[in-house]
Design a protein around this motif. Structure first.
Motif, PDB file in Angstrom:
ATOM      1  N   LYS A   1      11.224   1.633   5.888  1.00 49.69           N
ATOM      2  CA  LYS A   1      11.685   3.017   5.793  1.00 49.69           C
ATOM      3  C   LYS A   1      10.464   3.928   5.731  1.00 49.69           C
ATOM      4  N   ASN A   2      10.651   5.201   6.093  1.00 48.85           N
ATOM      5  CA  ASN A   2       9.528   6.141   6.124  1.00 48.85           C
ATOM      6  C   ASN A   2       8.408   5.639   7.042  1.00 48.85           C
ATOM      7  N   LYS A   3       8.793   4.975   8.119  1.00 54.27           N
ATOM      8  CA  LYS A   3       7.797   4.419   9.037  1.00 54.27           C
ATOM      9  C   LYS A   3       6.925   5.512   9.637  1.00 54.27           C
ATOM     10  N   GLN A   4       7.516   6.665   9.904  1.00 53.49           N
ATOM     11  CA  GLN A   4       6.753   7.770  10.491  1.00 53.49           C
ATOM     12  C   GLN A   4       5.599   8.166   9.570  1.00 53.49           C
ATOM     13  N   GLU A   5       5.873   8.236   8.280  1.00 57.21           N
ATOM     14  CA  GLU A   5       4.828   8.579   7.310  1.00 57.21           C
ATOM     15  C   GLU A   5       3.715   7.541   7.313  1.00 57.21           C
ATOM     16  N   VAL A   6       4.086   6.281   7.404  1.00 58.49           N
ATOM     17  CA  VAL A   6       3.091   5.206   7.409  1.00 58.49           C
ATOM     18  C   VAL A   6       2.227   5.285   8.666  1.00 58.49           C
ATOM     19  N   LEU A   7       2.856   5.534   9.800  1.00 59.68           N
ATOM     20  CA  LEU A   7       2.110   5.618  11.056  1.00 59.68           C
ATOM     21  C   LEU A   7       1.137   6.797  11.068  1.00 59.68           C
TER      22      LEU A   7
END
Length: 217
Positions: free
Chosen positions: A168-174
């Protein structure tokens, strides 16, 4: 149904309806009180904000709701701004008990505020163990390492996050990964990931800005 049973049923119904009405009133007043707290928080009147959020969080509602979660997050934020870190931690522990990933991140921030970096990292590790798909906790742990200029260790955490299929929150991690490579002065790799990021999230203004910056280096 005999008269005695009718009386019992009537009493039970009255009690149930009474609880429902009281809970509904609590939900509404929780919202209005929390909104007052938000106004104080936006105005940086943190003590008044805390008092309103604490009052709102204490309202009786029949179930735990998203509104309750938000109210406690705001209460914790007010305490954090007042540098009442131990009190904020108690609030975030309530959220952690409900499986709220942000509780771990903000609890870690409190330990950082106290200058207890190792405890902050341990909170993140506990959060990742409990909620391995919560991308925001990985980003928080990266941020703690980055503050110490330990970018490689932080990047390893982000790589670990990206191995999770249900992240979840993959966009933030990327996006955080792009910043990590920038901090390591590996601008070519950062540019490569920035291009991939903008392709995946074409409407993200921050991503476009980062890509423009890297292309003009």
């Amino acid at each position: 149904m005999d008269d005695k049973m009718k009386k019992i049923v009537t009493v039970v119904l009255v009690i149930v309806i009474g609880i429902a009405v009281f809970a509904g009133y609590g939900y509404v007043t929780q919202k209005t009180t929390a909104n007052e707290g938000i106004e104080y928080l936006n105005g940086k009147e943190y003590q008044k904000a805390y008092e309103k959020f604490h009052e709102a969080a204490s309202k009786f509602t029949l179930f735990w709701t998203g509104q309750k979660t938000d109210t406690l997050l705001y209460e914790g934020e007010s305490l954090y701004q007042l540098e009442r870190y131990d009190d904020a931690i108690k609030v975030y522990d309530q959220l952690i008990a409900k499986g709220e990933s942000r509780g771990y991140s903000f609890k870690a921030f409190c330990y950082m505020g106290k200058g207890e970096t190792n405890k902050a990292l341990n909170v993140c590790k506990q959060g990742i163990q409990a909620l391995p798909d919560a991308g925001d906790i990985y980003c928080t742990e990266y941020g703690i390492y980055a503050k110490q200029k330990k970018y490689k260790e932080g990047l390893d955490i982000l790589k670990e996050a990206l191995t999770r299929d249900g992240l979840k929150n993959k966009q933030e991690v990327l996006f955080t990964r792009i910043s990590a490579y920038e901090s390591m002065f590996d601008y070519d790799t950062a540019l490569q990931y920035a291009k991939a990021y903008v392709k995946a999230y074409p409407n993200d203004k921050q991503g476009k800005k980062e890509l423009t910056f890297l292309e003009t280096r």
